[in-house]
Design a protein around this motif. Structure first.
Motif, short mmCIF file in Angstrom:
data_model
loop_
_atom_site.label_atom_id
_atom_site.label_comp_id
_atom_site.label_asym_id
_atom_site.label_seq_id
_atom_site.Cartn_x
_atom_site.Cartn_y
_atom_site.Cartn_z
N UNK A 60 0.83 -1.21 0.00
CA UNK A 60 0.00 0.00 0.00
C UNK A 60 0.86 1.26 0.00
N UNK A 61 1.95 1.24 0.78
CA UNK A 61 2.83 2.40 0.82
C UNK A 61 3.48 2.64 -0.54
N UNK A 117 3.05 5.94 -2.89
CA UNK A 117 4.20 6.72 -3.39
C UNK A 117 4.11 6.91 -4.91
N UNK A 118 3.67 5.86 -5.60
CA UNK A 118 3.58 5.91 -7.05
C UNK A 118 2.36 6.71 -7.53
N UNK A 119 1.28 6.65 -6.75
CA UNK A 119 0.05 7.34 -7.14
C UNK A 119 -0.57 7.97 -5.90
N UNK A 120 0.03 9.05 -5.40
CA UNK A 120 -0.44 9.66 -4.15
C UNK A 120 -1.79 10.37 -4.33
N UNK A 121 -2.58 10.44 -3.27
CA UNK A 121 -3.82 11.22 -3.31
C UNK A 121 -3.49 12.69 -3.55
N UNK A 122 -4.42 13.42 -4.14
CA UNK A 122 -4.19 14.83 -4.43
C UNK A 122 -3.87 15.61 -3.15
N UNK A 123 -2.79 16.38 -3.20
CA UNK A 123 -2.43 17.21 -2.07
C UNK A 123 -1.74 16.48 -0.93
N UNK A 135 5.44 6.05 9.24
CA UNK A 135 4.83 6.61 8.03
C UNK A 135 4.63 8.11 8.22
N UNK A 136 5.30 8.88 7.39
CA UNK A 136 5.15 10.33 7.46
C UNK A 136 4.64 10.85 6.12
N UNK A 137 3.93 11.97 6.19
CA UNK A 137 3.36 12.55 4.98
C UNK A 137 3.27 14.06 5.13
N UNK A 138 3.21 14.74 4.00
CA UNK A 138 2.93 16.17 3.97
C UNK A 138 1.55 16.34 3.36
N UNK A 139 0.70 17.11 4.03
CA UNK A 139 -0.63 17.39 3.53
C UNK A 139 -0.73 18.87 3.20
N UNK A 140 -1.12 19.17 1.97
CA UNK A 140 -1.29 20.56 1.56
C UNK A 140 -2.59 21.09 2.15
N UNK A 141 -2.51 22.30 2.70
CA UNK A 141 -3.72 22.92 3.24
C UNK A 141 -4.74 23.12 2.14
N UNK A 142 -5.96 22.60 2.30
CA UNK A 142 -6.98 22.71 1.24
C UNK A 142 -7.37 24.16 0.94
N UNK A 198 -6.66 10.64 3.80
CA UNK A 198 -7.74 11.43 3.20
C UNK A 198 -8.69 11.95 4.27
N UNK A 199 -8.92 11.14 5.31
CA UNK A 199 -9.79 11.57 6.41
C UNK A 199 -9.18 12.75 7.15
N UNK A 200 -7.87 12.70 7.38
CA UNK A 200 -7.19 13.80 8.07
C UNK A 200 -7.19 15.06 7.22
N UNK A 201 -7.02 14.89 5.90
CA UNK A 201 -7.11 16.05 5.01
C UNK A 201 -8.50 16.66 5.07
N UNK A 202 -9.55 15.82 5.09
CA UNK A 202 -10.92 16.30 5.19
C UNK A 202 -11.17 17.04 6.50
N UNK A 203 -10.44 16.63 7.54
CA UNK A 203 -10.58 17.28 8.84
C UNK A 203 -10.13 18.74 8.78
N UNK A 204 -9.19 19.03 7.87
CA UNK A 204 -8.76 20.41 7.69
C UNK A 204 -9.85 21.24 7.02
#
Length: 207
Positions: free
Chosen positions: A21-22, A26-32, A45-52, A116-122
């Motif tokens: 899954x990782x 990496x090959x096809x990351x979710x948008x942002x 597991x670390x990630x950068x999430x762009x502020x929506x 994606x859930x954490x991004x939606x939380x923003x």
């Protein structure tokens, strides 16, 4: 936040599934969202999430971390923002409170779903389960004040272009930060940054 690896406690099947899954993320990351796997510790597991866009977090890049326990996936991982953020569902230590990582967790939910859930939380904070009571109260009662505070934290802590900070701008344009058209804007940018620096100092004294 524990830094102890739980790889040795996970079954080979779970490790293989997690690794696949990782790799897919990496090959096809979710948008942002960008994933930064640890080749030596798959449970780190670390990630950068762009502020929506359209939120007080727009323009920011928020670093976060998932901590997988020894009973994963039977038990949910814990999520932490490593970038300081003003948000009702994020505690002072960065811990994230979202139902997906609590009562709504299911073993079949993957890392992508969590991110994606954490991004939606923003986009849609939940003041009813606030870990930051001040942020939750402002969100409900004085949204403009909440938005201003969240934007300020984003400006101070989550701006991705660190080389544009006044303290890191070289005395002359360099290839690393300012070249081509950017070099021509150097003088103007310097004035803007000086102004922002003074404004930040005033605000930080009040925080």
């Amino acid at each position: 936040m524990s830094n102890v690896s739980n790889v040795e406690n996970l079954s080979p099947q779970v490790i293989r599934s997690l690794a696949k899954e990782i790799a897919d993320l990496c090959n096809d990351p979710p948008e942002g969202i960008k994933i930064f796997p640890n080749d030596e510790d798959i449970t780190d597991i670390q990630a950068h999430i762009e502020g929506p866009a359209g939120t007080p977090y727009a323009g920011g890049s928020f670093r976060m971390k998932l901590v997988l326990g020894k009973n994963f996936p039977s038990e949910p991982p814990k999520g932490f923002f490593l970038t300081k953020i003003f948000h009702p569902n994020v505690a002072s230590n960065g811990e994230i409170c979202v139902n997906t990582l609590k009562k709504d967790w299911k073993a079949e939910l993957g890392i992508k779903h969590i991110l994606l859930t954490i991004k939606c939380l923003l986009i849609v904070p939940n003041p009813e389960s606030a870990l930051n009571e001040e942020a939750g109260k402002l969100l409900l009662e004085q949204y403009e004040d909440y938005s201003t505070r969240a934007k300020l934290y984003t400006e101070i802590h989550a701006k991705p272009m660190k080389c544009m900070e006044e303290k890191e701008i070289p005395s002359s344009p360099s290839k690393n930060c300012l070249e081509g058209p950017m070099a021509k804007k150097h003088a103007g940018d310097k004035k803007v940054i000086d102004k922002k620096k003074k404004e930040k100092k005033k605000v930080l004294k009040r925080l």
